[in-house]
Scaffold this active site. Structure first.
Site, PDB file in Angstrom:
ATOM      1  CG  ASN A 401      -2.126  -0.931   1.027  1.00  0.00           C
ATOM      2  OD1 ASN A 401      -2.560  -1.182  -0.099  1.00  0.00           O
ATOM      3  ND2 ASN A 401      -2.652  -1.448   2.124  1.00  0.00           N
ATOM      4  CD  GLU A 600      -4.785 -10.555  -3.314  1.00  0.00           C
ATOM      5  OE1 GLU A 600      -3.804 -10.073  -3.920  1.00  0.00           O
ATOM      6  OE2 GLU A 600      -5.697  -9.853  -2.841  1.00  0.00           O
ATOM      7  CG  HIS A 619      -7.036 -11.869  -6.405  1.00  0.00           C
ATOM      8  ND1 HIS A 619      -5.927 -11.624  -7.171  1.00  0.00           N
ATOM      9  CD2 HIS A 619      -7.387 -10.673  -5.853  1.00  0.00           C
ATOM     10  CE1 HIS A 619      -5.599 -10.355  -7.099  1.00  0.00           C
ATOM     11  NE2 HIS A 619      -6.472  -9.744  -6.313  1.00  0.00           N
TER      12      HIS A 619
END
Length: 773
Positions: A401, A600, A619
């Site tokens: 991030n 994920e 995902h």
């Protein structure tokens, strides 16, 4: 003694002239000698005739131009390949399906009806392409005892019925083939989308694919604003309810019933029990392994046929089939070089723009911001931006991030890649429009960008819509999804919201208000027509300390700083979307779907929640660990947008990614980029994703075109657009829904997928029918 040679190639014959030796020869020996002489002459004549024949043949061969020493026009390998291709093309034109397959396969008089005949009866196909098929014979073709098959089939059908119920309530799609099997078994038909037999069979216009076609300029946000319908809105237990009038409010009679939370929890517990069942795990694992093996055999037997069929299609190839990037975040849709070039250009052309305030509250220009960072346009480089994921981001979502901050500065992120800032998101709009212009130039690449709504305040929707409309952020190649980060705990700690219901109210009340009265939020009404659905995003690997069960507090009572679990978020998003879709359908507006990140990382029960409530997911890596869920995702044909390069940097090494395995088994998967800013290097990140996958897993052109078609099917583009891209009849089953001139996928591959899918459904449903009878 004297010798003589008779004839050109006659054997040597010896004669004797000594008179004394013949004085005592009788009449019998004289006649015998004459007979032998006659026979020898006859043989000599035959030998002479044969020799002349051979001589003439040799002479013609020497005079011929086709000498064995001539050099061929093409290399031998190319000649052989050309002959093989010509043979296949001739076979496909001349040979009937009866001659291409075992006689029992298409023989209606056989003791056991063939599977191809079942396909023709059940789907009413007009033509079945001829190719090498595999047929499993015997009584127990599933490989397990009939009792185990019955138990597994009943359990799987129960799970499919649960999904069909939740899809029908929310107006999301469910595959028509599976729905038809369920309807035949139960006698009840839900409102599912698919298999529209009334579709026009006309082929789309060739003008749609004209490379020199002139783009018609239009104002995408110039739409009519309808009036109010006069309904009343109230938020009850975290779900927005719609009432006809005040009397209906007093009587608690909403126009559309709210999804029952207790019913959902019961259904969810049923699915938890199903995926944990041992015998069912073994059964599903066997079926998935069988699907993989069958695909490998199909490729071995039919790869050349598929290649020959593709070569017969004029103009079309992988590069000019339509493909959609089904999972990409708008804030990172550009590559790092593009962002660097844009920042440098902004520093030169917009240096005096006021872009923020300093710690004293004074305005700061773009030049002053970079001066405070002690940077110049010349100093900036890709390495200095440091926005690309590296080995340090593996299993470190926090570091990933942080890569959204150019030069590690959150101020630059706020200035350049956010919609709500001091410049009204001008820079972000311009860079997205540049990326969209690249897509339009390419023409055959499209994308679904995700924009964030956080739920911190009710005016977020109006600000986002104003940004899109005022800057005219639109392209025919782009549709939008709204991603909702699961950050309630952060907002609660900072006292931005008081409870979870307030966050839900901020998220959904503006959507209900604009549906009720579009004039109350005119810009939002214009923008919503290009939004296809909602996404739920965050780090799935974060531990969940609270379970979503009957004892979980209602949204209004959820006042703790603990973040609600994944299923809690999804259920209330789904419940509000159900009412909103019915409301918008009644008003004649577009509806939405749920397409969250799932599988994920973290626990596998996230995939259970999505199986019940989501149309597609992003995902889906954890399906490789849960064979029951993977098989259910196959039977329900749930779309999965996979991003191997993203996973390689965050959670799973590339060579361990299950994409190739999912593709072989027939799951509905597509390739997507996720975050080109962090993971890609080129101007065409989607093609980069395809090219790396093709190299690593040795994907054929048919495989890549199949992935491209899946991406269009999964996407949120309008039905009419999909008709122009992949054929007017794309919703039909089997080869009737395939147009090779638009998809570049041979009917052989489509027929194999469809027949295999029908075989799996038949194995399950016929077992249940047999035991019921």
């Amino acid at each position: 003694m004297e010798t003589a040679s008779i004839g050109r190639l006659s054997p040597i014959v010896t004669f004797s002239n000594d008179v004394d030796d013949c004085s005592d020869v009788n009449v019998e020996s004289s006649s015998s000698t004459q007979k032998m002489t006659k026979d020898k002459r006859m043989m000599d004549g035959k030998f002479e005739e044969l020799a002349e024949t051979l001589f003439h043949r040799c002479s013609k061969l020497l005079e011929s131009d086709d000498s064995c020493f001539d050099i061929p026009q093409y290399p031998i390998a190319e000649i052989q390949q050309r002959r093989q291709m010509e043979k296949q093309i001739n076979d496909s034109k001349l040979l009937s399906p009866v001659t291409m397959a075992p006689s029992s396969l298409f023989n209606p008089q056989a003791k056991k009806s063939s599977f191809i005949n079942k396909i023709r009866e059940e789907s009413a196909l007009h033509s079945v392409p001829s190719f090498q098929r595999l047929e499993i014979s015997g009584e127990e073709i599933s490989g397990v005892p009939m009792e185990d098959l019955q138990n597994a089939s009943e359990t799987l059908i129960k799970a499919l019925l649960l999904r069909e119920k939740y899809m029908a309530r929310s107006m999301q799609s469910f595959p028509g083939t599976t729905a038809r099997f369920l309807w035949k078994l139960t006698g009840e038909a839900n409102n599912y989308i698919g298999n529209d037999a009334e579709e026009d069979v006309e082929v789309p216009n060739d003008d749609d694919d004209d490379e020199d076609q002139v783009k018609v300029e239009k104002d995408a946000f110039d739409v009519e604003i309808p009036g109010s319908c006069g309904y009343l809105l109230t938020m009850e237990n975290g779900v927005m309810c719609v009432y006809k009038d005040s009397d209906a409010v007093d009587k608690c009679q909403p126009l559309w019933p709210v999804p029952d939370r207790l019913e959902f929890l019961i259904d969810q517990s049923i699915l938890f029990t199903i995926i944990a069942d041992g015998p069912l795990k073994s059964f599903c694992f066997r079926r998935l392994t069988y699907l993989s093996s069958k695909y490998q055999l199909h490729v071995l037997l039919n790869e050349l046929r598929e290649s020959a069929a593709q070569k017969q299609v004029p103009h079309r190839d992988f590069y000019n089939v339509r493909k959609v990037d089904t999972h990409v975040h708008a804030s990172s849709c550009m590559n790092q070089k593009h962002l660097l070039r844009f920042i440098k250009k902004a520093m030169k052309t917009h240096s005096s723009d006021i872009v923020g305030k300093n710690e004293h509250g004074n305005d700061m220009s773009l030049t002053e911001v970079f001066d405070s960072l002690k940077l110049t346009a010349y100093d900036l480089s890709v390495d200095m931006l440091d926005v690309h994921a590296d080995r340090n981001t593996f299993h470190r979502f926090d570091k990933f991030n942080a890569k959204y901050n150019p030069v590690g500065e959150s101020r630059l992120r706020e200035i350049f890649i956010e919609t709500d800032n001091a410049v009204g998101g001008k820079y972000f709009a311009n860079i997205i429009k540049e990326v969209m212009a690249d897509l339009e130039d390419n023409k055959h690449q499209n994308a679904e960008y995700r924009l964030s709504i956080y739920g911190r305040s009710p005016d977020e929707w109006d600000k986002l819509a104003g940004w899109a409309v005022n800057h005219n952020v639109y392209s025919d190649n782009v549709r939008w999804l709204i991603q909702i980060p699961r950050l309630y705990d952060v907002y609660r700690l900072n006292r931005i919201v008081d409870n979870f219901e307030q966050l839900l109210d901020n998220l959904f009340r503006p959507l209900f208000e604009v549906t009720l009265d579009p004039s109350s939020h005119p810009e939002l009404h214009k923008f919503l027509q290009y939004i296809s659905g909602f996404d739920s995003v965050d780090d799935e690997s974060k531990p969940e300390h609270v379970m979503f069960d009957k004892d979980a507090p209602l949204p209004r009572a959820w006042t703790s700083s603990e973040n609600p679990p994944y299923a809690y978020y999804l259920f209330y998003m789904y419940s509000n979307m159900v009412i909103l879709n019915h409301f918008r359908r009644e008003r004649g507006f577009n509806t939405f779907v749920l397409r969250p990140h799932s599988g994920e990382a973290g626990p596998s029960h996230h995939l259970v929640s999505c199986f019940m409530m989501a149309e597609n997911i992003s995902h889906g890596l954890l399906l490789r660990k849960v064979p029951v869920l993977q098989y259910l995702y196959y039977l329900a044909q749930i779309g999965i947008a996979m991003s191997p390069l993203s996973n390689n940097s965050l959670f799973l090494n590339y060579h361990r990614n299950p994409l190739a395995e999912y593709l072989a088994r027939g799951l509905l998967i597509s390739l997507s980029t996720d975050d080109p800013l962090q993971f890609h290097f080129t101007k065409e990140p989607l093609i980069e994703e395809y090219s790396i996958a093709a190299q690593v897993w040795k994907l054929s052109s048919v495989d890549m075109c199949e992935l491209a078609r899946n991406s269009v099917l999964m996407s949120g583009f309008p039905h009419e657009t999909k008709q122009k891209w992949i054929g007017r009849n794309y919703r039909r089953e089997g080869t009737d829904g395939n147009s090779i001139h638009w998809t570049n996928i041979p009917d052989i591959r489509v027929s194999f997928r469809y027949e295999t899918f029908l075989e799996e459904l038949s194995t399950i449903f016929h077992a249940v029918k047999a035991f019921r009878v």
